[in-house]
Design a protein around this motif. Structure first.
Motif, PDB file in Angstrom:
ATOM      1  N   ARG A   1      -7.381  18.640  20.425  1.00 47.84           N
ATOM      2  CA  ARG A   1      -5.991  17.903  19.890  1.00 47.84           C
ATOM      3  C   ARG A   1      -6.099  18.291  18.437  1.00 47.84           C
ATOM      4  NH1 ARG A   1      -1.610  18.515  22.161  1.00 47.84           N
ATOM      5  NH2 ARG A   1      -2.019  20.056  20.573  1.00 47.84           N
TER       6      ARG A   1
ATOM      7  N   LYS B   1      -5.242   7.920  22.676  1.00 45.66           N
ATOM      8  CA  LYS B   1      -5.857   8.023  21.282  1.00 45.66           C
ATOM      9  C   LYS B   1      -6.408   9.270  21.171  1.00 45.66           C
ATOM     10  CE  LYS B   1      -9.042   6.094  17.757  1.00 45.66           C
ATOM     11  NZ  LYS B   1      -9.993   5.151  17.580  1.00 45.66           N
ATOM     12  N   ALA B   2      -7.081  10.078  22.374  1.00 46.25           N
ATOM     13  CA  ALA B   2      -7.471  11.242  22.078  1.00 46.25           C
ATOM     14  C   ALA B   2      -6.452  12.564  22.201  1.00 46.25           C
ATOM     15  CB  ALA B   2      -8.362  11.556  23.654  1.00 46.25           C
TER      16      ALA B   2
ATOM     17  N   ALA C   1     -10.112  15.111  22.138  1.00 43.48           N
ATOM     18  CA  ALA C   1      -9.555  14.757  20.837  1.00 43.48           C
ATOM     19  C   ALA C   1      -9.898  16.020  19.421  1.00 43.48           C
ATOM     20  CB  ALA C   1     -10.127  13.455  20.131  1.00 43.48           C
TER      21      ALA C   1
END
Length: 417
Positions: A157, A246-247, A154
């Motif tokens: 990202r 979500k990551a 995450a």
């Protein structure tokens, strides 16, 4: 859904043309394959250039991408011929090259500058600065190292541009060594894992020998469980789709270019269903978690683990008692044809089944369904009691319509497990 990212790509492995077509049919968004050179699965059937051209044409007809592995850690002699090979791949329409070696990347950027480049997990990418470095060299996608947590992914990202996509393994075999960088096989057998010829020495059974007592083999036992000290469990993240999304992971990768069409089709089907369910309704996905886990237990696998995604693996992530697979079901056959008027399916057998047995059909999109075999006929229509011969063609009546080329499985008896 407005509060989460776009639906990730489901990326499947294929070691042969048949497996590629199966992966496409069961819902893969993309497939990764290897040719005769430069890939890390020397023992896979792999693809000739003609087969790659046919596979790419088939995949593109179904709106599926095909990525070609060229991810060996190259020595000088391995660079010979790479230019022509990459040009051929571009000419037949390959959608991306998967590379690990800077020299291979350099050649690709020189001779096929418009070909998208993906950086293999073999390159050990574990932080956002190295991801940015590779992006600046022309890499469009990073296959993150298996040693990363969801939190670390995450952060990568957040600190990299969206023009750089992230791919991560979500299912399949894990490696005892750092992102696959291993010399154990090469040292023990002369087979180089970094050139695709791993002997899986990590999964052998080991003993100790004291130097003054040659020939006296003492077991290595941390406990009474056994001696397979390097033997890792398999990764399975089917029950953590929301966390993966979500990551910020753009592509969910399934490991297994050595696997059969039965394995690949089965894995792709359940992950396709789980991803689609989550993006249709998160509550639907949550309600079906037990079902997904039941499905991934039906095909050949080792004990499952979450790898590095949530915590650093401890001793419990290794399998100490055996190096064999757990198998709940066997590949019973493939549907070759179906007659809607007689409701009779023509099946090519792969595992023996008999009248009275229960088999399970695996449709491409609908739920699997079980069928008790009430009667069997051979290819000419003569009644038979069983189908014991490999690839025997048989006919049987089915309770629902079935599509061509779908897989059929049969639950293993206790004796065959």
């Amino acid at each position: 859904m407005t509060d989460i990212q776009k639906k990730p790509e489901l990326l499947a492995p294929a070691g042969s043309l048949d497996v590629l077509k199966t992966a496409v049919s069961y819902g893969a968004d993309a497939v990764y394959i290897g040719g005769d050179h430069y890939g890390l699965r020397a023992k896979a059937k792999n693809f000739t250039m003609e087969e790659m051209a046919e596979g790419i044409k088939y995949a593109h007809a179904h709106n599926v991408n095909v990525y070609v592995t060229s991810n060996i850690i190259a020595h000088n002699q391995d660079l010979i011929g790479a230019e022509n090979y990459f040009k051929e791949l571009e000419s037949i329409g390959a959608d991306a090259l998967i590379v690990a070696d800077p020299g291979i990347l350099h050649i690709a950027k020189q001779v096929v500058p418009d070909m998208p480049i993906h950086l293999s997990t073999q390159a050990n990418n574990t932080n956002y600065l190295s991801a940015l470095f590779w992006h600046n060299q022309g890499v469009e996608r990073i296959v993150v190292a298996r040693e990363l947590s969801l939190e670390e992914i995450a952060e990568i990202r957040r600190k990299t541009p969206l023009s750089l996509t992230l791919e991560a393994f979500v299912h399949g075999a894990m490696c005892i060594s750092y992102s696959g960088r291993c010399l154990l096989s090469n040292y023990m057998t002369g087979r180089d894992a970094n050139k695709g010829d791993c002997a899986q020495s990590c999964r052998w059974r080991y003993h100790l020998v004291e130097e003054t007592r040659p020939g006296q083999y003492m077991p290595i036992e941390e406990t009474e469980r056994g001696t397979y000290i390097y033997n890792s469990k398999d990764l399975c993240m089917i029950d953590h789709i929301p966390e993966l999304v979500k990551a910020g992971i753009d592509s969910f990768k399934i490991e297994g270019r050595m696997k059969t069409s039965f394995y690949v089709g089965s894995v792709v089907k359940v992950y396709r269903e789980a991803i689609d369910d989550f993006f249709t309704d998160p509550d639907l996905y949550e309600s079906k978690k037990a079902y997904y886990l039941e499905e991934v237990a039906k095909f050949s696998h080792r004990d499952y683990t979450k790898g590095f995604y949530f915590n650093k693996p401890l001793g419990t992530e290794q399998i100490y008692t055996h190096n064999t697979y757990i198998r709940g079901y066997s590949f019973a056959g493939t549907v070759l044809d179906y007659n809607p008027e007689t409701r009779v399916a023509l099946i090519e057998q792969r595992t023996k089944f008999s009248v009275g047995d229960e088999i399970e059909f695996i449709p491409y999109k609908e739920s699997s369904f079980k069928q008790k075999i009430e009667a069997l006929w051979d290819e000419e229509g003569n009644p038979i009691g069983s189908a014991p011969h490999p690839k025997q063609i048989v006919r049987l009546k089915v309770s629902r319509p079935v599509e061509k080329n779908i897989l059929v499985r049969k639950k293993d008896s206790e004796e065959t497990k």
